[in-house]
Each structure stands twice: as C-alpha cells, then as structure tokens.
Design a protein around this motif. Structure first.
Motif, short mmCIF file in Angstrom:
data_model
loop_
_atom_site.label_atom_id
_atom_site.label_comp_id
_atom_site.label_asym_id
_atom_site.label_seq_id
_atom_site.Cartn_x
_atom_site.Cartn_y
_atom_site.Cartn_z
N PHE A 136 0.82 -1.20 0.00
CA PHE A 136 0.00 0.00 0.00
C PHE A 136 0.86 1.26 0.00
N ILE A 137 1.89 1.28 0.83
CA ILE A 137 2.75 2.46 0.91
C ILE A 137 3.40 2.73 -0.44
N VAL A 138 3.88 1.68 -1.09
CA VAL A 138 4.54 1.85 -2.38
C VAL A 138 3.55 2.37 -3.42
N GLU A 139 2.37 1.78 -3.47
CA GLU A 139 1.34 2.25 -4.41
C GLU A 139 1.03 3.73 -4.18
N LYS A 140 0.81 4.10 -2.92
CA LYS A 140 0.43 5.48 -2.61
C LYS A 140 1.58 6.45 -2.90
N ALA A 141 2.80 6.03 -2.60
CA ALA A 141 3.95 6.90 -2.85
C ALA A 141 4.08 7.19 -4.34
N ALA A 142 3.84 6.17 -5.18
CA ALA A 142 3.91 6.37 -6.63
C ALA A 142 2.80 7.31 -7.08
#
Lengths: 238, 238
Positions: A93-99
């Motif tokens: 989730f963090i990676v998706e949101k950061a992108a």
C-alpha cells in the motif's frame, strides 16, 4: 480512467516495434479483450505518453507500433520516501500510494525496531508500475533494496533535507510553509517507533525538519500518505 | 503503541463492572495472554480513556473494573467524510484511515457511477473501532448506512461546507488556507468519476469548495486520505 495504459521498459523509437512479453500480451488480449488495430497508451518512464497500436497480442507475446506522442514526460519533484517495511499488504500500500502521490524514489529502510529482514523488491516495483499506469503518470519511481537506515544516513548528501515524522511528537502539526524547496526525503518510522539512538542521530543532523502529524497516533502507512501529501501541497508540484 | 486499548460501548461508572463479551474476553486472555489483575486501557467514545483491571476473562466472557481516568475525552473536529464505496479492501482502508485522521462521521454514498448496492456496515464500523483502539483515540466515528448522494444533498444543512475533490480538476492544488472553519464534509468521488448531473448539482450549491489534488489522478482511497490530511492541517486539529 478507462483508458488502457501500459508501462513498457523499452526505448521508444517511432517506426520501431515495441515487443510485449507473454504477461502484457495476455493482459491486452485475454483480460482487456483488445486485438490487432486497437490503440492503447504506453509510457517508458522517460519519453512521455504515446499512443500505440496493437499489431499482435496472444498468449505467447505481442507487438505494438508507436503512433504519436500524446503527453509530455512529467517527472515528480525530487522527493524520496524512506520507510520501514510493515506487513505485506501495508507495505504494498505504501509503495502504491507513494507512486500516486509523486515520490521520485522509494527506499525501504531497516531501523532498530524494524522486523523485516528482506523485502519482495520485485513485487514492490510492480506495485509502483501499476500505480503509475493507473494514475496517468509517465514516471515510475524506483523501489530500492532494503538498506539499514544507519548506513543510509552515514553517506547522506546534506543537500537533501529530511522531513522526519516523529510519532513521539504528538500535538499541533507543524506547518510546512517556510521550509526551503529543493531535494527532500520524507522519513517514516516503523510501527515499533524510533530507538533512542536513532532519535539522537536524526536530531543531530543538519537539514532535518521534525514534524508531528496531529494529535492521534497514525499508523505508519497513514503517516506516509499524510506526510507526502503535506510536502506536495507545500513544496511539491500540487 | 504496545498498550492494550479496548473500546467498550457501555457507560463508565466507577465502582461498576464493565462486562466483556466472549470475543473481547478471548482477545484479552487467548490472544494477548492477559489474566486477572492485568491492567488495560478502555474507552467508550464519550468519557475519555480509563485504566481498567481485568477481573475475569475466558472464552465465555469477562469483567473489568474501572480504576481511574487516564486521559480526557477528545473529539475530532466536526468533519464528515462522504465517499463512494470501492472494492472491499479499499473501502475498509478508507474507513480505517478516516478514523485515524480524525473524521467525526463516515458516510458511504451511492453516486451515479457507484457500483456498490450495499455495504457491510457492521464490518466497516468494526474497522473504525479498531482504528480508534490503535491510534490512541477516545472517539469512534459512526459509519452511516449507504445513502444515495442525491438524497443526502437534498436535505443538506447549508451550514456544513463541502470540500469537493474533483478528479477532473487536474492541476495545481488549491490551498485550503483562507477557507472558513466550522462544520465541513470532504466529498470523494467513485472510481468512475462524477456524472454531469452530479457535477452541475455540486457546482450550483453554496458552500462547496472544489479542489484539485495535484497533477496525477489519485485513486479514490488515496484522494480520501490526502483530502482529509489537507483539511486537518489547514482547518482541523493538527
């Protein structure tokens, strides 16, 4: 939304075919029911968004031809996200949101209280690609290998400031207005909090801005999204 | 973190026992390995946080005795979140994040392009409770039943302003500085976007502030977290 967008990690040379692997070809033909002649959008992270025509797409692979550029390349601001990996779903989730939120680089870090010994770097990178495909972006942030925070801070370029979200600092949130622009990194701690040694280290570094994220203690994934949002609104490209 | 916190929906009267259902009692004894004499934190959403002692906890149920109040009641600002339900995991996520970020009320709405016919209201409410337990809050936002947006807007109290995140408005984000304080609702659209009728309706309402959330198109769950963050930082209790 609605438009099919594919990230294709190849040089874009008009007149030269783009080759699809079996997975992307099957996605187009089997999942999205697109056949030869259909037009989709493609980007490679460097050359903007292009319209491309499907020449062939089946279970073995496929090919696209580039038609014309449909949008210029747009890179995010020079913002890194440093975070301590959590359980699988929250890390994804963090990676998706950061992108989506426009981080330029995503660096999972091992802290004194991080449990993670390793990360599924390939899976995380795939999440960043999918987020870029979904959000209409032309840039895909690189997900780095898991690195000990201490080692990262040893070689830290002091020109890159750090926005340090400290969960011990519960209270009114700092305003980010007035902070200088330029390269930054948002640093989010692990669920277990920072160690005393880490606190001392960060407090002693130049260019570190320690912020609170309000009176409730946020989970680390929430804190990552909130801190990236505040940075983008105050210093980024929002 | 670390401290066990339980939401218990009962009046807190010192000297009067709090009764635990089988689920909460099993959580304390079976999962957290806490037995009689152990102290935990409890809150009921109205009377602050209290220290309570376990008197009994097993698979059939249990009882706690209240010892003393450990923190005052703290309610979030008068901020509602209106959002169109997404797939299960993302809807759960929005409710969790809204509770952490300090929304006072969470209203799932049916829009012209929403697929959801119903929501698992009980499950969503449980997510809000768990988020409050985790984030150290003493307040649990109520998750309302799924309501058509049109019906909600018909009876809308004009004293409550609406922060309308419009994904069609891609570009520099508005600053929220300068917006009046008071009761607000953050309104997040469905994955399919707003219909023309909804756009016209919202554009014609008084007290609606239409905002962009930057140059990338955010997923609805990301947009919810970002908009709540910006509101809290500018007008809320951060």
């Amino acid at each position: 939304m609605g438009k099919i967008r594919l990230y294709i990690d190849q040089p874009f040379v008009p007149g030269q075919a783009l080759l699809l692997g079996p997975e992307q070809a099957h996605y187009l033909s089997g999942v999205m029911r697109q056949g030869p002649g259909a037009e989709i959008a493609v980007f490679n992270g460097r050359d903007g968004e292009w319209t491309a025509r499907i020449e062939r797409a089946d279970r073995r692979g496929g090919a696209l031809s580039l038609i014309a550029r449909s949008a210029p390349q747009r890179d995010p601001p020079d913002l890194w996200l440093l975070f301590a990996p959590l359980k699988k779903a929250r890390t994804d989730f963090i990676v998706e949101k950061a992108a989506e939120l426009g981080a330029a680089r995503i660096l999972p870090v091992q802290t004194d209280h991080t449990n993670a010994e390793r990360i599924a770097q390939g899976r995380l990178q795939a999440h960043a690609v999918e987020a870029a495909e979904q959000c209409g972006g032309t840039f895909v942030p690189q997900v780095a290998e898991l690195t000990p925070l201490a080692r990262l801070l040893e070689g830290w370029d002091s020109a890159r400031r750090i926005l340090w979200a400290d969960e011990a600092l519960v209270g009114p949130a700092q305003t980010l207005a007035g902070l200088p622009s330029g390269p930054w990194a948002v640093l989010i701690g692990p669920e277990g909090g920072w160690s005393e040694a880490e606190r001392a280290r960060l407090a002693g570094m130049a260019g570190v801005a320690r912020i609170s994220l309000g009176p409730r203690i946020l989970r680390a994934d929430t804190a990552a999204v909130a801190a990236l949002t505040l940075w983008q609104a105050a210093l980024g490209d929002w």
